[in-house]
Design a protein around this motif. Structure first.
Motif, PDB file in Angstrom:
ATOM      1  N   LEU A   1      49.194  28.642  -6.251  1.00 47.26           N
ATOM      2  CA  LEU A   1      49.358  29.985  -6.682  1.00 47.26           C
ATOM      3  C   LEU A   1      49.129  29.891  -8.397  1.00 47.26           C
ATOM      4  O   LEU A   1      49.541  28.730  -8.929  1.00 47.26           O
ATOM      5  CB  LEU A   1      50.487  30.464  -6.500  1.00 47.26           C
ATOM      6  CG  LEU A   1      51.396  30.409  -5.165  1.00 47.26           C
ATOM      7  CD1 LEU A   1      52.804  30.799  -5.080  1.00 47.26           C
ATOM      8  CD2 LEU A   1      50.612  31.625  -4.440  1.00 47.26           C
TER       9      LEU A   1
ATOM     10  N   ARG B   1      50.521  26.899  -0.375  1.00 42.85           N
ATOM     11  CA  ARG B   1      49.368  27.525  -0.997  1.00 42.85           C
ATOM     12  C   ARG B   1      49.239  27.207  -2.508  1.00 42.85           C
ATOM     13  O   ARG B   1      50.387  26.811  -3.164  1.00 42.85           O
ATOM     14  CB  ARG B   1      49.412  29.164  -0.852  1.00 42.85           C
ATOM     15  CG  ARG B   1      49.401  29.468   0.436  1.00 42.85           C
ATOM     16  CD  ARG B   1      49.488  31.013   0.520  1.00 42.85           C
ATOM     17  NE  ARG B   1      50.510  31.515   0.162  1.00 42.85           N
ATOM     18  CZ  ARG B   1      50.898  32.619  -0.515  1.00 42.85           C
ATOM     19  NH1 ARG B   1      50.035  33.606  -0.492  1.00 42.85           N
ATOM     20  NH2 ARG B   1      52.230  33.050  -1.064  1.00 42.85           N
TER      21      ARG B   1
ATOM     22  N   GLU C   1      52.995  26.554  -3.834  1.00 44.05           N
ATOM     23  CA  GLU C   1      54.051  27.392  -3.331  1.00 44.05           C
ATOM     24  C   GLU C   1      55.265  26.717  -3.178  1.00 44.05           C
ATOM     25  O   GLU C   1      55.273  25.444  -2.597  1.00 44.05           O
ATOM     26  CB  GLU C   1      53.483  28.182  -2.042  1.00 44.05           C
ATOM     27  CG  GLU C   1      54.295  29.113  -1.438  1.00 44.05           C
ATOM     28  CD  GLU C   1      53.593  29.651  -0.275  1.00 44.05           C
ATOM     29  OE1 GLU C   1      54.016  30.747   0.427  1.00 44.05           O
ATOM     30  OE2 GLU C   1      52.836  29.141   0.312  1.00 44.05           O
TER      31      GLU C   1
ATOM     32  N   ASN D   1      50.052  30.663 -11.965  1.00 41.34           N
ATOM     33  CA  ASN D   1      51.379  31.059 -12.753  1.00 41.34           C
ATOM     34  C   ASN D   1      50.769  31.795 -13.815  1.00 41.34           C
ATOM     35  O   ASN D   1      50.349  30.909 -14.989  1.00 41.34           O
ATOM     36  CB  ASN D   1      52.350  29.810 -13.245  1.00 41.34           C
ATOM     37  CG  ASN D   1      53.497  30.245 -13.720  1.00 41.34           C
ATOM     38  OD1 ASN D   1      53.512  31.050 -14.717  1.00 41.34           O
ATOM     39  ND2 ASN D   1      54.443  29.679 -13.233  1.00 41.34           N
TER      40      ASN D   1
ATOM     41  N   PRO E   1      56.100  32.798  -9.211  1.00 43.07           N
ATOM     42  CA  PRO E   1      54.682  32.927  -9.660  1.00 43.07           C
ATOM     43  C   PRO E   1      54.343  34.161  -9.309  1.00 43.07           C
ATOM     44  O   PRO E   1      54.879  35.129  -8.610  1.00 43.07           O
ATOM     45  CB  PRO E   1      54.090  32.071  -8.449  1.00 43.07           C
ATOM     46  CG  PRO E   1      55.488  32.046  -7.332  1.00 43.07           C
ATOM     47  CD  PRO E   1      56.636  32.037  -8.258  1.00 43.07           C
TER      48      PRO E   1
ATOM     49  N   LYS F   1      51.465  36.801  -7.710  1.00 43.05           N
ATOM     50  CA  LYS F   1      50.909  37.142  -6.279  1.00 43.05           C
ATOM     51  C   LYS F   1      49.617  36.529  -6.270  1.00 43.05           C
ATOM     52  O   LYS F   1      49.048  36.481  -5.107  1.00 43.05           O
ATOM     53  CB  LYS F   1      51.172  38.708  -5.926  1.00 43.05           C
ATOM     54  CG  LYS F   1      52.486  39.439  -5.715  1.00 43.05           C
ATOM     55  CD  LYS F   1      52.523  40.570  -5.292  1.00 43.05           C
ATOM     56  CE  LYS F   1      53.861  41.044  -5.179  1.00 43.05           C
ATOM     57  NZ  LYS F   1      54.145  42.227  -4.684  1.00 43.05           N
ATOM     58  N   ARG F   2      49.058  36.378  -7.402  1.00 40.31           N
ATOM     59  CA  ARG F   2      47.622  35.756  -7.181  1.00 40.31           C
ATOM     60  C   ARG F   2      47.572  34.336  -6.600  1.00 40.31           C
ATOM     61  O   ARG F   2      48.241  33.559  -7.231  1.00 40.31           O
ATOM     62  CB  ARG F   2      46.928  35.802  -8.541  1.00 40.31           C
ATOM     63  CG  ARG F   2      45.519  35.384  -8.534  1.00 40.31           C
ATOM     64  CD  ARG F   2      44.882  35.349 -10.076  1.00 40.31           C
ATOM     65  NE  ARG F   2      43.655  34.653 -10.000  1.00 40.31           N
ATOM     66  CZ  ARG F   2      43.210  34.571 -11.339  1.00 40.31           C
ATOM     67  NH1 ARG F   2      43.679  34.796 -12.230  1.00 40.31           N
ATOM     68  NH2 ARG F   2      41.915  33.923 -11.273  1.00 40.31           N
ATOM     69  N   SER F   3      46.624  34.021  -5.741  1.00 40.66           N
ATOM     70  CA  SER F   3      46.635  32.710  -5.331  1.00 40.66           C
ATOM     71  C   SER F   3      45.054  32.332  -5.120  1.00 40.66           C
ATOM     72  O   SER F   3      44.230  33.118  -5.073  1.00 40.66           O
ATOM     73  CB  SER F   3      47.475  32.487  -4.178  1.00 40.66           C
ATOM     74  OG  SER F   3      46.758  33.008  -2.945  1.00 40.66           O
TER      75      SER F   3
END
Length: 269
Positions: free
Chosen positions: A116, A114, A127, A118, A18, A20-22
């Motif tokens: 995330l 978390r 996560e 994709n 994934p 890094k943005r969540s």
């Protein structure tokens, strides 16, 4: 008719690394903005509150101004649950694992696992979804279910957190928990029905999100539920507004189908 809570495009695709943005990033920014001018000073200088949670007590500690982001705790710190001399709040009826997720959300804007984004599949996923054995995660904390005393069996974790967020006045956490629950799959009929009962027992009649989610889920999966001995047993036992709401939702669903049919070739049912 009850609106569908989730779309299939929200479900995770094949396992990929994934981005890094969540979802946590947006939530964390909102919480940081709320803490920018806290009523009791910065987080580092805010008094530490001890929280005694559960029937077999577990001890938690949190900053007063972080807890005060919740209307429940803002009031509790001034009310009967608060021992001012010891800076202690007692929550004997709360589940410690659930409360741990509440605190994690208050500090970080999300709770494990978390959610995330994709980029490759343009969808959200949880996560460690790409790590079935959870070798890099937190073990049982990644399980979709939790055991709550008195519930009669496993419940969907996100439903329990949604209901806790309802008690604590955390509307953003309710929305987050609902979105996360929509990413779960492979949940058995008994867990779904038990969780639905729990949702009905721990949310007000005015709730239009979590309850509607369960009704839509059962209707979409009606071929499975109508063959389920568990569903039959639960309906015969009754004792919950769930099944009347389900009846109304099914009637609305049939009405919608009839209306569509009548618009093409007028007829009645």
């Amino acid at each position: 008719m009850f609106k569908r809570s989730f779309h299939s495009k929200d479900r995770a695709g094949k396992s990929v690394k994934p981005s890094k943005r969540s979802f946590r990033d947006d939530q964390k920014l909102k919480l940081q903005q709320k803490l920018a001018s806290p009523p009791v000073g910065s987080t580092l200088t805010s008094p530490i509150i001890t929280l005694v949670v559960g029937r077999e007590p577990r001890i938690f500690a949190a900053h007063e101004n972080v807890l005060s982001l919740s209307p429940f705790f803002a009031a509790a710190l001034k009310g009967q649950f608060y021992e001012s001399s010891a800076k202690r709040v007692a929550l004997p009826d709360e589940d410690p694992q659930t409360f741990s997720c509440i605190l994690e959300y208050l500090y970080k804007g999300d709770y494990y696992p978390r959610m995330l984004y994709n980029k490759r599949h343009a969808s959200f996923e949880l996560e460690d979804a790409q790590d079935p054995q959870n070798l890099g995660g937190r073990g049982s904390f990644n399980e979709p279910t939790v055991d709550i005393p008195g519930a009669g069996g496993a419940l969907l974790k996100d439903t329990v957190i949604y209901c806790a967020a309802e008690r604590y006045g955390l509307d953003e956490l309710k929305r987050l928990a609902l979105r996360k629950q929509g990413l779960q799959s492979g949940i058995t009929v008994d867990v779904i029905l038990r969780s639905a009962r729990y949702a009905y027992g721990n949310t007000p009649d005015s709730d239009s999100k979590l309850r509607a989610h369960y009704l839509a889920l059962i209707i979409r999966s009606r071929k499975i539920f109508k063959r389920s001995g568990t569903m039959q047993m639960e309906m015969e036992i009754g004792g919950s507004k769930l099944f009347f709401d389900l009846f109304v939702a099914m009637c609305n669903h049939v009405d919608d189908i009839v209306d569509i049919g009548n618009s093409r070739s007028p007829k009645t049912i």
